[in-house]
Write a protein that holds these residues in place. Structure first.
Motif, PDB file in Angstrom:
ATOM      1  N   ASP A  11       0.822  -1.210   0.000  1.00  0.00           N
ATOM      2  CA  ASP A  11       0.000   0.000   0.000  1.00  0.00           C
ATOM      3  C   ASP A  11       0.855   1.259   0.000  1.00  0.00           C
ATOM      4  O   ASP A  11       0.496   2.259  -0.619  1.00  0.00           O
ATOM      5  CB  ASP A  11      -0.921  -0.013   1.226  1.00  0.00           C
ATOM      6  CG  ASP A  11      -2.287  -0.547   0.884  1.00  0.00           C
ATOM      7  OD1 ASP A  11      -2.363  -1.381  -0.032  1.00  0.00           O
ATOM      8  OD2 ASP A  11      -3.284  -0.139   1.515  1.00  0.00           O
ATOM      9  N   MET A  12       1.971   1.208   0.681  1.00  0.00           N
ATOM     10  CA  MET A  12       2.843   2.383   0.723  1.00  0.00           C
ATOM     11  C   MET A  12       3.484   2.650  -0.646  1.00  0.00           C
ATOM     12  O   MET A  12       3.651   3.800  -1.048  1.00  0.00           O
ATOM     13  CB  MET A  12       3.939   2.207   1.788  1.00  0.00           C
ATOM     14  CG  MET A  12       3.449   2.275   3.213  1.00  0.00           C
ATOM     15  SD  MET A  12       2.602   3.824   3.621  1.00  0.00           S
ATOM     16  CE  MET A  12       0.895   3.352   3.517  1.00  0.00           C
ATOM     17  N   LYS A  16       2.919   6.027  -2.575  1.00  0.00           N
ATOM     18  CA  LYS A  16       4.040   6.861  -3.043  1.00  0.00           C
ATOM     19  C   LYS A  16       3.848   7.231  -4.517  1.00  0.00           C
ATOM     20  O   LYS A  16       4.032   8.373  -4.912  1.00  0.00           O
ATOM     21  CB  LYS A  16       5.352   6.078  -2.861  1.00  0.00           C
ATOM     22  CG  LYS A  16       6.596   6.894  -3.115  1.00  0.00           C
ATOM     23  CD  LYS A  16       7.837   6.059  -2.901  1.00  0.00           C
ATOM     24  CE  LYS A  16       8.169   5.280  -4.160  1.00  0.00           C
ATOM     25  NZ  LYS A  16       9.364   4.426  -4.020  1.00  0.00           N
ATOM     26  N   ALA A 109      -1.780   0.855   6.920  1.00  0.00           N
ATOM     27  CA  ALA A 109      -1.670   1.634   5.677  1.00  0.00           C
ATOM     28  C   ALA A 109      -2.724   2.742   5.653  1.00  0.00           C
ATOM     29  O   ALA A 109      -2.424   3.886   5.280  1.00  0.00           O
ATOM     30  CB  ALA A 109      -1.837   0.710   4.475  1.00  0.00           C
ATOM     31  N   VAL A 112      -1.659   5.618   7.926  1.00  0.00           N
ATOM     32  CA  VAL A 112      -0.626   6.501   7.354  1.00  0.00           C
ATOM     33  C   VAL A 112      -1.272   7.525   6.426  1.00  0.00           C
ATOM     34  O   VAL A 112      -0.976   8.723   6.481  1.00  0.00           O
ATOM     35  CB  VAL A 112       0.440   5.670   6.587  1.00  0.00           C
ATOM     36  CG1 VAL A 112       1.342   6.575   5.764  1.00  0.00           C
ATOM     37  CG2 VAL A 112       1.263   4.850   7.556  1.00  0.00           C
ATOM     38  N   LYS A 113      -2.199   7.043   5.608  1.00  0.00           N
ATOM     39  CA  LYS A 113      -2.861   7.955   4.663  1.00  0.00           C
ATOM     40  C   LYS A 113      -3.724   8.984   5.390  1.00  0.00           C
ATOM     41  O   LYS A 113      -3.740  10.151   5.027  1.00  0.00           O
ATOM     42  CB  LYS A 113      -3.688   7.148   3.671  1.00  0.00           C
ATOM     43  CG  LYS A 113      -2.836   6.377   2.701  1.00  0.00           C
ATOM     44  CD  LYS A 113      -3.584   5.209   2.147  1.00  0.00           C
ATOM     45  CE  LYS A 113      -2.630   4.126   1.696  1.00  0.00           C
ATOM     46  NZ  LYS A 113      -3.296   2.846   1.501  1.00  0.00           N
TER      47      LYS A 113
END
Lengths: 246, 280
Positions: A11-12, A16, A109, A112-113
């Motif tokens: 997911d990162m 990105k 994930a 983080v978003k």
């Protein structure tokens, strides 16, 4: 290395790649910034809520709303699409990975978003009002809020039967929550008969806690409720993943 | 004992019976073909074997492990190439393989990824987004991904669907290479030629049931090695099967209509058993 990590890493990497696209940052910020300008700098100028000016009241609420929207929407949408259309979710199910790791990877994930998008609002807030207070409580509540709505996103992503369903859930639950749970005005102003409904909304407790101080009992209790909601959503999401079959 | 044992397997989706009392054994190291038209139950069987769904009843064991009770252990010894391409299109070839290798706890994965990409002739595409690859390249990448943890059993669900003849043959070479390493390959297909070219044994399925199981050679020989296609006046074709070329010629000489004599294939076997065609 824990098995949640590749799920999180995937997911990162996608995140990105999307970040580099011009429209992503704009789309993550546009709604809260519109509210900030309209209500904070326009309609709310000269208003005071509980001893603070309206902008000081509004910014933490918008940060909470933004973390909710981004954590929830990203997880719910991507899980729904990955499960029903791209079938990439099946790669996790067919791998020797526990449901707990699949849940944790997706939730982290989403967090983080959510935290990234709300950090942008914090930056805009600091530009407008440099004395806008960010303390320990603010960060703890923001992280917990992202966790809670990422878990809720997993539930939606797992139970929806089409991509359109995700939007329906969002319109019925997320949108009213954004407006009625104390983001734009204190919940004391809400008519008595609506209050039980307001206290069923998880974001209400975030809005109360994010403007408080964890050293106070009231804020501790509100944070505890967020934690409880998070735990319930996490367990439900975990069950849904564990029982997944085609 | 076979590497895969299926006994009286049943699976129903909302009143539609997908698999209906399937019983078969797959031997270690063979390429085992599941052949049948769409809706025959091939993909459902693969989904049960690869732990994506559970059967309603019956026994299904892989290496003696139960597919319902010992899923985690089974996932460590199988590789799956699904019918639908489920690569991450927005990630590069290398990233796709890296995530998969990490999920399957592949040791020394960087070296193995490069080797895998080399095997499927995609080493020069390692930094390319999957969305930029052709259909054939994506299929090859799916196989490379499934092979990364060195599975004992590889499931290939309609591996060459949508590919042109040249790319399909390249893929067959790749599959033969995998079997040559001693791995068991379970292949579903509705392409007759593919089942014949690759499979050591073929299970022919129709409407969830197993209707024939043997080597392609024996299946054809049993019904007749030669076919006379008799073109009827109404546009229909009637098939007659014979054990020798002489018998076929003899029959053809007596026909008033236009006839074609050819060697039989698994489609003929299917038609003989069901009265329908496999490939639409």
């Amino acid at each position: 290395m824990s098995s949640w990590y590749p799920i999180f890493l995937r997911d990162m990497l996608l995140f990105k790649r999307r970040l580099l696209r011009l429209g992503y940052l704009f789309s993550a910020m546009v709604v809260p910034v519109i509210y900030l300008v309209t209500f904070g700098l326009g309609l709310g100028r000269g208003f005071y809520v509980g001893g603070v000016d309206y902008l000081g009241f509004l910014i933490p609420g918008l940060v909470a709303m933004s973390s909710m929207n981004n954590s929830y929407t990203w997880v719910a949408t991507s899980l729904n699409l990955n499960r029903l259309y791209f079938k990439t979710f099946q790669v996790f199910i067919q791998a020797p990975v526990s449901p707990f790791d699949i849940m944790l990877g997706n939730v982290l994930a989403g967090m983080v978003k959510g935290i990234f998008a709300s950090s942008l609002i914090v930056l805009v807030g600091l530009l407008i009002r440099s004395d806008f207070g960010i303390g320990f409580t603010f960060f703890v509540v923001l992280i917990l809020n992202s966790f809670m709505f990422s878990c809720l996103g997993v539930i939606t992503g797992m139970i929806t039967k089409s991509h359109e369903d995700t939007a329906t859930y969002s319109n019925f639950f997320i949108m009213p929550m954004a407006f009625f749970s104390g983001t734009f005005f204190p919940i004391e102003k809400i008519p008595m008969f609506l209050k039980p409904l307001i206290y069923l909304m998880p974001l209400t407790y975030t809005n109360l806690a994010i403007r408080g101080d964890l050293r106070e009992l009231k804020t501790m209790l509100n944070t505890g409720v967020i934690f409880l909601f998070s735990l319930i959503f996490f367990v439900i999401g975990l069950k849904l993943i564990a029982n997944y079959k085609e | 004992m076979g590497i895969i044992e299926i006994i009286d397997l049943k699976k129903t989706y909302e009143r539609v019976t997908a698999v209906d009392g399937l019983t078969l054994t797959v031997e270690r190291g063979e390429i085992f073909g599941l052949l049948g038209p769409n809706g025959a139950g091939k993909t459902t069987t693969i989904k049960i074997l690869s732990c994506l769904t559970v059967p309603d009843s019956g026994i299904c064991r892989i290496e003696g492990l139960d597919v319902v009770k010992e899923r985690y252990a089974i996932k460590r010894i199988i590789g799956v190439v699904p019918q639908e391409n489920n690569l991450d299109r927005e990630l590069t070839c290398y990233e796709n393989l890296k995530i998969y290798a990490m999920l399957h706890r592949v040791e020394d994965y960087e070296r193995k990824i490069l080797n895998s990409l080399k095997t499927v002739e995609l080493l020069d595409k390692k930094g390319t987004l999957v969305s930029k690859l052709s259909g054939g390249m994506q299929r090859r990448l799916l196989i490379a991904r499934a092979m990364l943890p060195s599975p004992k059993i590889l499931f290939l669900d309609e591996p060459s669907v949508g590919l042109d003849a040249h790319v399909r043959r390249q893929l067959w070479e790749l599959i033969r290479g995998i079997a040559w390493e001693g791995r068991t390959v379970i292949l579903t297909t509705h392409y007759i030629e593919e089942a014949e070219a690759l499979s050591n044994r073929v299970a022919i399925m129709n409407k969830g049931r197993l209707i024939a199981l043997d080597t392609p050679f024996r299946l054809k020989r049993e019904l007749g090695a030669y076919v006379v296609e008799e073109q009827m006046g109404n546009g229909k074709v009637r098939y007659h099967m014979f054990h020798s070329k002489g018998e076929a010629h003899e029959f053809a000489r007596g026909c008033a209509c236009q006839v074609t004599i050819r060697e039989s294939n698994l489609e003929d076997v299917f038609i003989r058993l069901t009265g329908e065609r496999i490939e639409s």
